[in-house]
Design a protein around this motif. Structure first.
Motif, PDB file in Angstrom:
ATOM      1  N   PHE A  18       0.832  -0.872   0.316  1.00  0.00           N
ATOM      2  CA  PHE A  18       0.138   0.029  -0.206  1.00  0.00           C
ATOM      3  C   PHE A  18       1.173   1.784   0.089  1.00  0.00           C
ATOM      4  O   PHE A  18       1.953   1.100   0.297  1.00  0.00           O
ATOM      5  CB  PHE A  18      -1.003   0.037   1.366  1.00  0.00           C
ATOM      6  CG  PHE A  18      -1.481  -1.140   1.615  1.00  0.00           C
ATOM      7  CD1 PHE A  18      -2.799  -1.390   0.953  1.00  0.00           C
ATOM      8  CD2 PHE A  18      -1.421  -2.496   2.249  1.00  0.00           C
ATOM      9  CE1 PHE A  18      -3.781  -1.976   0.324  1.00  0.00           C
ATOM     10  CE2 PHE A  18      -2.164  -3.271   2.089  1.00  0.00           C
ATOM     11  CZ  PHE A  18      -3.255  -3.245   1.327  1.00  0.00           C
ATOM     12  N   ARG A  19       0.388   2.198  -0.508  1.00  0.00           N
ATOM     13  CA  ARG A  19       1.028   3.580  -0.337  1.00  0.00           C
ATOM     14  C   ARG A  19       1.196   4.220   0.770  1.00  0.00           C
ATOM     15  O   ARG A  19       2.330   5.035   0.411  1.00  0.00           O
ATOM     16  CB  ARG A  19       0.571   4.145  -1.732  1.00  0.00           C
ATOM     17  CG  ARG A  19       1.392   4.627  -3.070  1.00  0.00           C
ATOM     18  CD  ARG A  19       0.376   5.382  -4.029  1.00  0.00           C
ATOM     19  NE  ARG A  19       0.369   4.985  -4.563  1.00  0.00           N
ATOM     20  CZ  ARG A  19      -0.288   5.302  -6.126  1.00  0.00           C
ATOM     21  NH1 ARG A  19      -0.859   6.528  -6.155  1.00  0.00           N
ATOM     22  NH2 ARG A  19      -0.653   4.249  -7.292  1.00  0.00           N
TER      23      ARG A  19
ATOM     24  N   ARG B 224      -3.274   5.261   4.114  1.00  0.00           N
ATOM     25  CA  ARG B 224      -4.806   6.340   3.367  1.00  0.00           C
ATOM     26  C   ARG B 224      -5.173   4.649   2.820  1.00  0.00           C
ATOM     27  O   ARG B 224      -6.002   4.584   2.902  1.00  0.00           O
ATOM     28  CB  ARG B 224      -4.681   7.681   3.069  1.00  0.00           C
ATOM     29  CG  ARG B 224      -5.893   7.772   1.882  1.00  0.00           C
ATOM     30  CD  ARG B 224      -5.227   9.219   1.194  1.00  0.00           C
ATOM     31  NE  ARG B 224      -4.988  10.346   1.841  1.00  0.00           N
ATOM     32  CZ  ARG B 224      -5.194  11.180   1.525  1.00  0.00           C
ATOM     33  NH1 ARG B 224      -5.350  11.810   0.488  1.00  0.00           N
ATOM     34  NH2 ARG B 224      -4.682  12.022   2.291  1.00  0.00           N
ATOM     35  N   GLU B 225      -4.291   4.374   2.138  1.00  0.00           N
ATOM     36  CA  GLU B 225      -4.789   3.718   1.060  1.00  0.00           C
ATOM     37  C   GLU B 225      -5.269   2.423   1.779  1.00  0.00           C
ATOM     38  O   GLU B 225      -5.960   1.514   1.236  1.00  0.00           O
ATOM     39  CB  GLU B 225      -3.289   2.896   0.351  1.00  0.00           C
ATOM     40  CG  GLU B 225      -3.930   2.633  -1.148  1.00  0.00           C
ATOM     41  CD  GLU B 225      -2.756   2.888  -2.179  1.00  0.00           C
ATOM     42  OE1 GLU B 225      -2.870   3.752  -2.892  1.00  0.00           O
ATOM     43  OE2 GLU B 225      -1.797   1.391  -2.478  1.00  0.00           O
TER      44      GLU B 225
END
Lengths: 174, 174
Positions: free
Chosen positions: B36-37, B40-41
């Motif tokens: 995940f980046r 938030r992602e």
DNA sequence: AGCAGATGCTAGCACTGCTAGACATCCGAG
DNA sequence: CTCGGATGTCTAGCAGTGCTAGCATCTGCT
């Protein structure tokens, strides 16, 4: 408090850090903690401030309208307008944790009063056999949903006015 | 994703830190960032997961009901029930920033589909001359308001059922 | 056998809310 | 006129946050 509110409206609540806040008021961080128990209490103070303001705005809007229908419409518009114009304050009131009690006997007066401002206008259009308080809660929930979903980009803003009209048309018994 | 959701439901999203999450899945933090980046992602992924689930729950509830009125009531109950039973997922979908786009053409399919699930049932009770999409938005906003305000302790939970009945009675044209 | 890519880790950065302890300053009692 | 205590403020630091740079290791292909 004023600085916290200002900072939040300008750059969002994320930017309201104790360091930022301390710098703006030209004191060091620990000074904040001799006035507030913590950040949560600062948010709560802004929320109470906002509640007073919102109650006044709602009453001003309804006072200027003639007839039940115009009053309810004006109330709804004023509510959504307040939320749109003061997003940070609205967040402090209903979105963030300001450590405030709701729907209890120990709910702070400003919050009770804001609800009362809604109730005053909505009671006359609740309809027969419907508890005014319950009706107000429902109407409020609808307004709150519109306000938050619109601002979060979940609802397209173009038809906001149509939604308000539909809301008043359907919910209020005239 | 499953661990994040589990952790959030058990101890709230505040407890979902990259360190906690990494420890639970028995990897180190940086591994998360190869999938995940950012946090938030992760929230966004849980939200999409929840949207699919919610759409299924709504369709299951309406399919089991006979007649427009029963369908709308079942829909409303199912929505509020989902929000109450999966508060963390609901937060990920509508309260937190999961970096998701709404009401655009690039809205992720699961979100569009959840809205479609609402629309399917609500279109038939929108009333003449009322755009079904607009009506669904309003109904949704009301449900969202009820869900969030109730869970935040802003509305007393005792009369939740009465509010739903009033909502359906007033908003739906039968 | 040797290399390349994938996969994982340790260590660390800049930030958060919050607090302990030291330092100044002022005020009133003796 | 001194001096003890209260008051107000500061510096420094703790534990925790999201996130990243750089190094190790392991695997599978040539």
């Amino acid at each position: 408090m004023a600085t916290a509110r200002e900072l939040a409206e300008q750059h969002g609540w994320d930017a309201v850090t104790t360091r930022q806040l301390a710098e703006r008021i030209e004191y060091s961080q620990p000074v904040l903690y001799s006035h507030f128990r913590g950040k949560r209490e600062i948010i709560g103070a802004v929320a109470l401030d906002g509640a007073t303001e919102m109650a006044a705005a709602l009453r001003a809007a309804t006072a200027a309208a003639a007839g039940p229908r115009a009053r309810v419409t004006a109330l709804a518009r004023a509510y959504l307008d307040f939320a749109a114009r003061n997003p940070a304050v609205y967040d402090a009131m209903f979105q963030l944790d300001g450590g405030l009690a709701f729907a209890h006997e120990d709910t702070p007066p400003p919050l009770k009063d804001a609800f009362a401002a809604l109730l005053e206008t909505l009671a006359e259009v609740a309809g027969d056999g419907v508890h005014p308080g319950l009706f107000t809660e429902l109407f409020w929930a609808a307004l709150h949903g519109l306000a938050t979903l619109t601002r979060a980009g979940r609802l397209p803003p173009e038809y906001a006015e149509h939604r308000v009209e539909l809301l008043v048309d359907r919910l209020a018994v005239l």
